[in-house]
Design a protein around this motif. Structure first.
Motif, PDB file in Angstrom:
ATOM      1  N   ALA A 305      82.650  73.420 -13.601  1.00 12.42           N
ATOM      2  CA  ALA A 305      82.057  72.353 -12.787  1.00 12.42           C
ATOM      3  C   ALA A 305      80.798  71.793 -13.442  1.00 12.42           C
ATOM      4  CB  ALA A 305      81.746  72.878 -11.390  1.00 12.42           C
ATOM      5  N   LEU A 306      79.979  72.659 -14.025  1.00 10.26           N
ATOM      6  CA  LEU A 306      78.759  72.194 -14.683  1.00 10.26           C
ATOM      7  C   LEU A 306      79.087  71.310 -15.887  1.00 10.26           C
ATOM      8  CD1 LEU A 306      76.414  75.319 -14.558  1.00 10.26           C
ATOM      9  CD2 LEU A 306      76.051  73.122 -13.432  1.00 10.26           C
ATOM     10  N   ARG A 307      80.076  71.721 -16.651  1.00  9.43           N
ATOM     11  CA  ARG A 307      80.434  70.910 -17.824  1.00  9.43           C
ATOM     12  C   ARG A 307      81.031  69.573 -17.399  1.00  9.43           C
ATOM     13  NH1 ARG A 307      80.031  68.059 -20.907  1.00  9.43           N
ATOM     14  NH2 ARG A 307      80.588  67.999 -23.124  1.00  9.43           N
ATOM     15  N   LEU A 308      81.822  69.585 -16.347  1.00  8.13           N
ATOM     16  CA  LEU A 308      82.393  68.343 -15.827  1.00  8.13           C
ATOM     17  C   LEU A 308      81.270  67.423 -15.329  1.00  8.13           C
ATOM     18  CD1 LEU A 308      85.475  68.282 -13.422  1.00  8.13           C
ATOM     19  CD2 LEU A 308      83.739  66.504 -13.432  1.00  8.13           C
ATOM     20  N   ALA A 309      80.286  68.014 -14.610  1.00  5.31           N
ATOM     21  CA  ALA A 309      79.173  67.223 -14.078  1.00  5.31           C
ATOM     22  C   ALA A 309      78.314  66.647 -15.197  1.00  5.31           C
ATOM     23  CB  ALA A 309      78.327  68.098 -13.149  1.00  5.31           C
ATOM     24  N   GLU A 310      78.118  67.412 -16.272  1.00  9.26           N
ATOM     25  CA  GLU A 310      77.367  66.890 -17.414  1.00  9.26           C
ATOM     26  C   GLU A 310      78.099  65.711 -18.049  1.00  9.26           C
ATOM     27  OE1 GLU A 310      77.014  70.380 -19.779  1.00  9.26           O
ATOM     28  OE2 GLU A 310      75.141  71.036 -18.824  1.00  9.26           O
ATOM     29  N   GLY A 370      69.549  79.355   4.518  1.00  6.95           N
ATOM     30  CA  GLY A 370      68.625  78.469   3.824  1.00  6.95           C
ATOM     31  C   GLY A 370      69.215  77.663   2.698  1.00  6.95           C
ATOM     32  N   PHE A 371      70.543  77.662   2.528  1.00 13.45           N
ATOM     33  CA  PHE A 371      71.147  76.836   1.492  1.00 13.45           C
ATOM     34  C   PHE A 371      70.904  75.361   1.801  1.00 13.45           C
ATOM     35  CE2 PHE A 371      73.098  80.772   0.544  1.00 13.45           C
ATOM     36  CZ  PHE A 371      73.625  80.695  -0.738  1.00 13.45           C
ATOM     37  N   MET A 372      70.698  74.577   0.754  1.00 16.80           N
ATOM     38  CA  MET A 372      70.412  73.162   0.938  1.00 16.80           C
ATOM     39  C   MET A 372      71.700  72.396   1.247  1.00 16.80           C
ATOM     40  SD  MET A 372      67.110  73.085   0.299  1.00 16.80           S
ATOM     41  CE  MET A 372      66.554  71.523  -0.340  1.00 16.80           C
ATOM     42  N   LYS A 373      71.526  71.147   1.676  1.00 12.17           N
ATOM     43  CA  LYS A 373      72.638  70.324   2.129  1.00 12.17           C
ATOM     44  C   LYS A 373      73.722  70.192   1.057  1.00 12.17           C
ATOM     45  CE  LYS A 373      73.512  65.599   3.843  1.00 12.17           C
ATOM     46  NZ  LYS A 373      74.165  64.995   2.676  1.00 12.17           N
ATOM     47  N   GLU A 374      73.334  69.984  -0.205  1.00 11.10           N
ATOM     48  CA  GLU A 374      74.315  69.774  -1.262  1.00 11.10           C
ATOM     49  C   GLU A 374      75.179  71.016  -1.487  1.00 11.10           C
ATOM     50  OE1 GLU A 374      70.913  67.012  -1.799  1.00 11.10           O
ATOM     51  OE2 GLU A 374      71.118  69.171  -1.468  1.00 11.10           O
ATOM     52  N   GLU A 375      74.556  72.191  -1.466  1.00  6.99           N
ATOM     53  CA  GLU A 375      75.312  73.431  -1.633  1.00  6.99           C
ATOM     54  C   GLU A 375      76.263  73.661  -0.463  1.00  6.99           C
ATOM     55  OE1 GLU A 375      72.187  72.964  -2.421  1.00  6.99           O
ATOM     56  OE2 GLU A 375      71.361  74.507  -3.734  1.00  6.99           O
ATOM     57  N   LEU A 376      75.780  73.348   0.743  1.00  3.22           N
ATOM     58  CA  LEU A 376      76.622  73.522   1.931  1.00  3.22           C
ATOM     59  C   LEU A 376      77.838  72.608   1.876  1.00  3.22           C
ATOM     60  CD1 LEU A 376      73.893  73.742   4.727  1.00  3.22           C
ATOM     61  CD2 LEU A 376      75.253  75.619   3.793  1.00  3.22           C
ATOM     62  N   GLU A 377      77.661  71.411   1.343  1.00  2.00           N
ATOM     63  CA  GLU A 377      78.792  70.480   1.227  1.00  2.00           C
ATOM     64  C   GLU A 377      79.847  71.014   0.257  1.00  2.00           C
ATOM     65  OE1 GLU A 377      76.474  66.258   2.158  1.00  2.00           O
ATOM     66  OE2 GLU A 377      76.736  66.946   0.093  1.00  2.00           O
ATOM     67  N   GLU A 398      85.740  58.827  -1.073  1.00  2.00           N
ATOM     68  CA  GLU A 398      84.327  59.079  -1.279  1.00  2.00           C
ATOM     69  C   GLU A 398      83.622  59.617  -0.038  1.00  2.00           C
ATOM     70  OE1 GLU A 398      82.448  55.702  -3.021  1.00  2.00           O
ATOM     71  OE2 GLU A 398      83.599  55.852  -4.901  1.00  2.00           O
ATOM     72  N   GLU A 399      84.361  59.803   1.058  1.00  4.62           N
ATOM     73  CA  GLU A 399      83.792  60.556   2.185  1.00  4.62           C
ATOM     74  C   GLU A 399      83.513  61.994   1.761  1.00  4.62           C
ATOM     75  OE1 GLU A 399      86.043  58.374   5.985  1.00  4.62           O
ATOM     76  OE2 GLU A 399      86.631  60.381   5.315  1.00  4.62           O
ATOM     77  N   ILE A 400      84.288  62.496   0.816  1.00  2.00           N
ATOM     78  CA  ILE A 400      84.080  63.841   0.283  1.00  2.00           C
ATOM     79  C   ILE A 400      82.877  63.790  -0.656  1.00  2.00           C
ATOM     80  CG2 ILE A 400      85.130  65.774  -0.948  1.00  2.00           C
ATOM     81  CD1 ILE A 400      87.870  64.387  -0.437  1.00  2.00           C
ATOM     82  N   PRO A 401      81.869  64.615  -0.446  1.00  4.24           N
ATOM     83  CA  PRO A 401      80.697  64.597  -1.332  1.00  4.24           C
ATOM     84  C   PRO A 401      81.076  64.819  -2.786  1.00  4.24           C
ATOM     85  CG  PRO A 401      80.242  65.884   0.640  1.00  4.24           C
ATOM     86  CD  PRO A 401      81.709  65.569   0.665  1.00  4.24           C
ATOM     87  N   LEU A 402      80.361  64.156  -3.686  1.00  7.42           N
ATOM     88  CA  LEU A 402      80.702  64.174  -5.106  1.00  7.42           C
ATOM     89  C   LEU A 402      80.753  65.595  -5.668  1.00  7.42           C
ATOM     90  CD1 LEU A 402      81.224  62.848  -7.833  1.00  7.42           C
ATOM     91  CD2 LEU A 402      78.738  62.533  -8.076  1.00  7.42           C
ATOM     92  N   LEU A 403      79.761  66.427  -5.341  1.00 13.09           N
ATOM     93  CA  LEU A 403      79.744  67.776  -5.908  1.00 13.09           C
ATOM     94  C   LEU A 403      80.948  68.583  -5.446  1.00 13.09           C
ATOM     95  CD1 LEU A 403      75.950  68.761  -5.739  1.00 13.09           C
ATOM     96  CD2 LEU A 403      77.220  67.548  -7.519  1.00 13.09           C
ATOM     97  N   ALA A 404      81.391  68.362  -4.222  1.00 11.52           N
ATOM     98  CA  ALA A 404      82.590  69.050  -3.728  1.00 11.52           C
ATOM     99  C   ALA A 404      83.833  68.566  -4.463  1.00 11.52           C
ATOM    100  CB  ALA A 404      82.734  68.835  -2.223  1.00 11.52           C
ATOM    101  N   ARG A 405      83.878  67.267  -4.801  1.00  9.09           N
ATOM    102  CA  ARG A 405      85.018  66.732  -5.554  1.00  9.09           C
ATOM    103  C   ARG A 405      85.076  67.333  -6.956  1.00  9.09           C
ATOM    104  NH1 ARG A 405      83.746  60.718  -5.557  1.00  9.09           N
ATOM    105  NH2 ARG A 405      82.096  61.007  -4.026  1.00  9.09           N
ATOM    106  N   ILE A 406      83.902  67.542  -7.546  1.00  9.40           N
ATOM    107  CA  ILE A 406      83.843  68.153  -8.872  1.00  9.40           C
ATOM    108  C   ILE A 406      84.335  69.594  -8.820  1.00  9.40           C
ATOM    109  CG2 ILE A 406      82.227  68.979 -10.644  1.00  9.40           C
ATOM    110  CD1 ILE A 406      80.577  66.441 -10.133  1.00  9.40           C
ATOM    111  N   VAL A 407      83.854  70.342  -7.822  1.00 10.72           N
ATOM    112  CA  VAL A 407      84.263  71.743  -7.690  1.00 10.72           C
ATOM    113  C   VAL A 407      85.759  71.845  -7.401  1.00 10.72           C
ATOM    114  CG1 VAL A 407      83.984  73.843  -6.294  1.00 10.72           C
ATOM    115  CG2 VAL A 407      81.974  72.558  -7.031  1.00 10.72           C
ATOM    116  N   ALA A 408      86.313  70.879  -6.677  1.00 12.84           N
ATOM    117  CA  ALA A 408      87.754  70.902  -6.380  1.00 12.84           C
ATOM    118  C   ALA A 408      88.578  70.881  -7.657  1.00 12.84           C
ATOM    119  CB  ALA A 408      88.118  69.713  -5.486  1.00 12.84           C
TER     120      ALA A 408
END
Length: 484
Positions: A305-310, A370-377, A398-408
């Protein structure tokens, strides 16, 4: 809830109040200790030291992306700075007799209770999300602001007469607020502690117990009597137990060498592990113990996921959120029965329904940690599909948050290229073909294309993670079925 789990907090909240009443109703025991200079030095030195510690805690909170730590730091700062005003305003030390000591004592506990309560509120609450946008400024601004208010109060102590916080009615009103706020905080943190067993959560429960007692003793006690002194030591104990919990949870496994090293490392393993707090690592380890397949899966998904996001040129802050969210994206599986989670072969429809509850269960767990909104998504939405046929909320596009789409994409790629009990691992080419075929239906086309580009340009992008297991466990994962 087992009664033995409540024994410690019940003793912590009842024993000090029983000691106070034992002293108060026995004049021979409740002797007078009128030592203003001792009061000045004890209260001021402890409070100022606590303020320094709280600032350090706030800085670490911003580093590990946990808004609750920032709120805890602000509670610590409130108690420390305003209580230091209580010590500095000891009669005939720096200033003459005034209402400032009483107002400062009440205000310190009330504000500390408020921030403690706010730290117990779910981190996806709308107000918390808005505050989170300014989390890097919360601690320094609050610290400076309280310092200025404290200095003004000491310089113009006669104006404190206009603040009714030291009146009898105001005392009981603030006492009620302190009891309600700390009561809710204790309940929420104790509920979270029953599952995660984080030291900080237990420490906060005890701290709230002693803060309630301190507030009651302030109202009921008589100045300079032994029973009155008790609340000073209870506030000291509440700060020390929080400091102990913070140290045990966030400092014990950290070293300055590792922190500095992580700033300059190019090693993909260190890039992931260095930004994770010990509490997150504990969650990962708990998931690995529950489901051995995840020992390698969570970590590989995070690297993919990190490499895809980069490749998609996401910002560094987004990469940090992605790293912390992806590594625990399957934490909800901790709540799934072992006979279903580790069942060899295919699942029945009923069993699949139970498995498919894990995103929501993981989300509910982590929103209270205490996880932030982006992690929770990421945790909740990594099984959503582009065409709306995923779960749990049937989001589309795009209703699905971008980071969740990457992890998918990363999640399914690793599932396909890993050996399961019912099939052999697919080759990279076969997995890429699957992703392309389901681009625009299961997956975001942009995310699929980014993964195709990154992996075709540099084979190490997918070859290196596939050779690794989890850095948190020495166990070798054994394959069994997952849910795609």
């Amino acid at each position: 809830m087992k009664f033995r789990e409540l024994t410690g907090p019940l003793v912590a909240i009842t024993l000090p109040f029983l000691v106070f009443n034992l002293l108060k109703f026995n004049p021979l025991l409740d002797i007078q200790f009128a030592v203003p200079r001792g009061h000045f030095y004890i209260v001021s030195s402890v409070a100022l030291l606590a303020s320094i510690i709280a600032i350090a805690v706030g800085i670490s909170g911003s580093r590990v992306r946990n808004i609750k730590i920032s709120f805890l730091a602000m509670a610590f700062i409130s108690l420390a700075e305003i209580f230091s005003v209580h010590g500095l305003s000891t009669p005939n030390m720096l200033i003459h007799m005034s209402h400032l000591p009483g107002v400062a004592a009440q205000g310190s506990v009330l504000l500390a209770s408020f921030w403690l309560w706010l730290s117990s509120v779910s981190s996806d609450n709308g107000f918390i999300v808005r505050l989170s946008r300014w989390r890097q400024w919360l601690v320094p601004v609050w610290t400076i602001g309280l310092g200025l208010i404290g200095a003004a109060a000491l310089s113009f102590s006669h104006l404190i007469e206009w603040i009714p916080l030291d009146g009898l009615a105001s005392k009981w009103l603030s006492t009620g607020a302190v009891m309600v706020l700390n009561g809710m905080t204790m309940y929420r943190y104790h509920q979270s502690y029953r599952y995660s067993r984080f030291p900080l959560q237990a420490a906060i429960v005890y701290s709230c117990c002693w803060m309630i007692n301190a507030q009651l003793i302030m109202v009921l006690g008589e100045t300079w009597l032994l029973s009155w002194w008790l609340y000073h030591f209870l506030l000291l104990a509440s700060m020390l137990v929080m400091l102990y919990g913070l140290f045990k949870q966030y400092a014990a496994n950290q070293s300055m060498t590792m922190v500095i090293r992580s700033l300059f490392t190019n090693d993909p393993v260190e890039r992931i592990t260095s930004c994770l707090s010990p509490s997150v690592k504990e969650l990962v380890l708990a998931t690995e113990i529950k489901d051995m397949y995840t020992a390698g899966h969570n970590f590989r998904v995070t690297m993919y996921a990190l490499r895809l996001a980069e490749e998609m040129q996401l910002k560094p802050e987004q990469l940090r959120a992605l790293s912390q969210g992806a590594i625990v994206h399957d934490v909800g599986k901790n709540t799934i029965p072992d006979e279903i989670l580790n069942k060899p072969g295919r699942l029945t429809p009923e069993e699949r329904f139970i498995i498919e509850t894990h995103p929501v269960k993981g989300y509910e767990m982590c929103r209270n940690l205490g996880f932030m909104k982006e992690e929770l998504e990421i945790i909740r939405f990594h099984h959503e599909k582009w065409d709306g046929t995923g779960y749990p909320d049937r989001l589309t596009g795009e209703e699905i948050p971008l980071l969740a789409r990457i992890v998918a994409v990363a999640d399914v790629y690793d599932a396909l290229t890993s050996t399961r009990s019912y099939r052999k691992a697919w080759s990279h080419e076969e997995a890429i073909r699957f992703l392309k075929e389901h681009s625009g239906s299961h997956f975001d086309p942009l995310c699929v294309q980014a993964w195709v580009n990154a992996s075709s340009r540099d084979p190490e992008v997918y070859l290196l993670p596939s050779s690794l297991t989890s850095p948190f466990s020495t166990s070798v994962p054994s394959g069994h079925k997952g849910v795609i």
